[in-house]
Write an enzyme that holds these catalytic residues in place. Structure first.
Site, PDB file in Angstrom:
ATOM      1  N   THR A 181       0.845  -1.191   0.000  1.00 32.54           N
ATOM      2  CA  THR A 181       0.000   0.000   0.000  1.00 32.54           C
ATOM      3  C   THR A 181       0.883   1.244   0.000  1.00 32.54           C
ATOM      4  O   THR A 181       1.963   1.246   0.577  1.00 32.54           O
ATOM      5  CB  THR A 181      -0.920   0.022   1.228  1.00 32.54           C
ATOM      6  OG1 THR A 181      -0.127  -0.037   2.423  1.00 32.54           O
ATOM      7  CG2 THR A 181      -1.877  -1.160   1.213  1.00 32.54           C
ATOM      8  N   ASP A 182       0.398   2.291  -0.660  1.00 32.86           N
ATOM      9  CA  ASP A 182       1.219   3.481  -0.835  1.00 32.86           C
ATOM     10  C   ASP A 182       0.821   4.586   0.140  1.00 32.86           C
ATOM     11  O   ASP A 182      -0.009   4.379   1.029  1.00 32.86           O
ATOM     12  CB  ASP A 182       1.132   3.952  -2.285  1.00 32.86           C
ATOM     13  CG  ASP A 182       1.773   2.957  -3.227  1.00 32.86           C
ATOM     14  OD1 ASP A 182       2.993   2.748  -3.128  1.00 32.86           O
ATOM     15  OD2 ASP A 182       1.047   2.362  -4.042  1.00 32.86           O
ATOM     16  N   LYS A 183       1.415   5.732  -0.050  1.00 30.52           N
ATOM     17  CA  LYS A 183       1.274   6.855   0.869  1.00 30.52           C
ATOM     18  C   LYS A 183      -0.189   7.157   1.197  1.00 30.52           C
ATOM     19  O   LYS A 183      -1.010   7.341   0.314  1.00 30.52           O
ATOM     20  CB  LYS A 183       1.928   8.095   0.260  1.00 30.52           C
ATOM     21  CG  LYS A 183       1.810   9.344   1.109  1.00 30.52           C
ATOM     22  CD  LYS A 183       2.386  10.530   0.382  1.00 30.52           C
ATOM     23  CE  LYS A 183       2.147  11.814   1.169  1.00 30.52           C
ATOM     24  NZ  LYS A 183       2.610  13.013   0.434  1.00 30.52           N
TER      25      LYS A 183
END
Length: 417
Positions: free
Chosen positions: A137-139
């Site tokens: 998962t990203d920012k």
């Protein structure tokens, strides 16, 4: 000669004066300084040897303690069920050397070391514990059902001890033993994400966005939106739904099994809805662009045919919805469960017993963050104002490239998935 004698006489007298007033003492001090320096030089190797011996002793002691811990609590391959709110974090994956960009794994590894689940040197090199995350998962993206695999010591009260060293917005909710060669990323068959958004996103493009709280999604509009989402089901070429991916790249083909929007509900006077999507795997920004394109069609900025056209060879301008609201709900291990779940030695990787804890975490940490941030910052309404920038009829032209660049600049503040 007559002129030189007074000068020589003066020099002799000056020397005698220096001797009477301490010149010999200065010389003595210099000799003593030299003696001290010599003593230090003679002493230094001994001190260095002592320091080396101390360091060696400490290292041996640490290794002995490490071996004792390993004997008492042998390392085993397990999976951890994680839930976290991604706000304030630069994604899930650890970035060695970038300590200023804190990630979920940074805090998790610190907790594993402090709780005694892994040796300290494993924290510096995650390969030593065979660490693997199921989804990167990203920012800003949250998770209610992230799964990581790793080798750790099965200490007593392990979940409680790990959580004692984690911030409230990160929690280990479950642990299960797995096969020795298990890899959470490779063994994962599918991933399910949800996306919470204010229903005003599906309002007509001429709707007054100052009246967000008054907007309510009509049943016919919701039906139409779900018809659009249903078009994504199956295997398609999603090269237009990520960045730097050619249409001929085989990895751009992705399999979607489910995508729909649920019934709306009201929170903080705003109406929200949750979109659910399940697929084999997803590329960077893919889900946000899938949702962004449906919003653009439902609002009347593009016709329905643009969705199918986006799977073709030509380049299509696809808008990217804000990252706020995206949540990794769960990951699926159907093939693993079928092969090992009934062998009597391993557990099925399902989390029915943890469902209540998962729901409680979402209600306490994920949903309030999404709703409050949306109400305060209005990321969806701000993003909606950029939709007219897009040219949904353009293909690979300079005009579209210019439009894309403008959109990337507009999206920069929302780049958080």
């Amino acid at each position: 000669m007559f002129k030189t004698r007074p000068l020589l006489s003066a020099l002799v007298n000056y020397r005698q004066l220096l001797e009477r007033n301490g010149f010999k003492f200065l010389c003595t001090m210099s000799e003593e300084s030299r003696d001290q320096q010599t003593a230090k030089l003679l002493k230094r190797p001994n001190e260095e040897n002592e320091d080396s011996a101390d360091r060696a002793t400490k290292r041996v002691k640490a290794e002995e303690e490490h071996n004792e811990d390993d004997k008492k609590y042998p390392k085993k391959k397990v999976v951890l069920l994680l839930a976290y709110s991604g706000k304030g974090y630069y994604g899930m994956q650890r970035n060695p050397g970038n300590s200023q960009f804190r990630t979920i794994e940074d805090d998790l590894v610190t907790a594993l070391v402090k709780s005694g689940c892994i040796p300290e040197n494993h924290g510096d090199d995650m390969k030593k514990m065979s660490f693997q995350r199921c989804a990167r998962t990203d920012k800003g993206v949250s998770a209610a059902g992230q799964v990581v695999s790793l080798k750790l010591r099965l200490i007593e009260d392990i979940i409680e001890k790990i959580n004692a060293h984690l911030p409230p917005q990160i929690r280990v909710l479950g642990l299960k033993r797995v096969t020795q060669g298990f890899n959470s990323k490779n063994k994962c068959d599918a991933r399910t994400y949800s996306y919470m958004l204010p229903t005003v996103a599906f309002s007509p493009k001429d709707y007054d966005t100052e009246k967000i709280a008054a907007f309510r999604l009509e049943a016919e509009t919701l039906q139409k939106v779900n018809q659009l989402f249903a078009l994504y089901k199956g295997t398609h070429n999603f090269h237009n739904f990520t960045s730097q991916k050619a249409s001929t790249d085989p990895s751009a083909r992705r399999y979607i099994t489910e995508m729909s929007c649920g019934e709306p509900f009201v929170r903080n006077s705003y109406e929200f809805a949750v979109i659910t999507v399940r697929g084999q795997s997803f590329m960077l920004h893919q889900i946000r662009k899938m949702i962004g394109l449906v919003i653009a069609v439902s609002k009347g900025y593009a016709d329905e045919q643009v969705i199918e056209r986006s799977w073709g060879q030509e380049k299509v301008d696809v808008p990217k919805a804000p990252g706020l609201g995206l949540v990794l709900e769960r990951v699926h291990f159907d093939r693993y469960n079928k092969r090992f779940g009934g062998d009597g030695l391993h557990e099925r990787l399902e989390w029915d017993c943890e469902e209540e804890a998962i729901k409680a975490f979402k209600e306490a940490h994920i949903y309030p963050t999404i709703i409050e941030t949306e109400c305060e910052e209005g990321s969806m309404v701000s993003w909606m104002s950029t939709l007219p920038i897009h040219d949904f009829e353009a293909t690979v032209t300079g005009t579209q490239d210019s439009k894309n660049q403008k959109q990337e600049n507009a999206d920069e503040g929302n780049d958080s998935d």
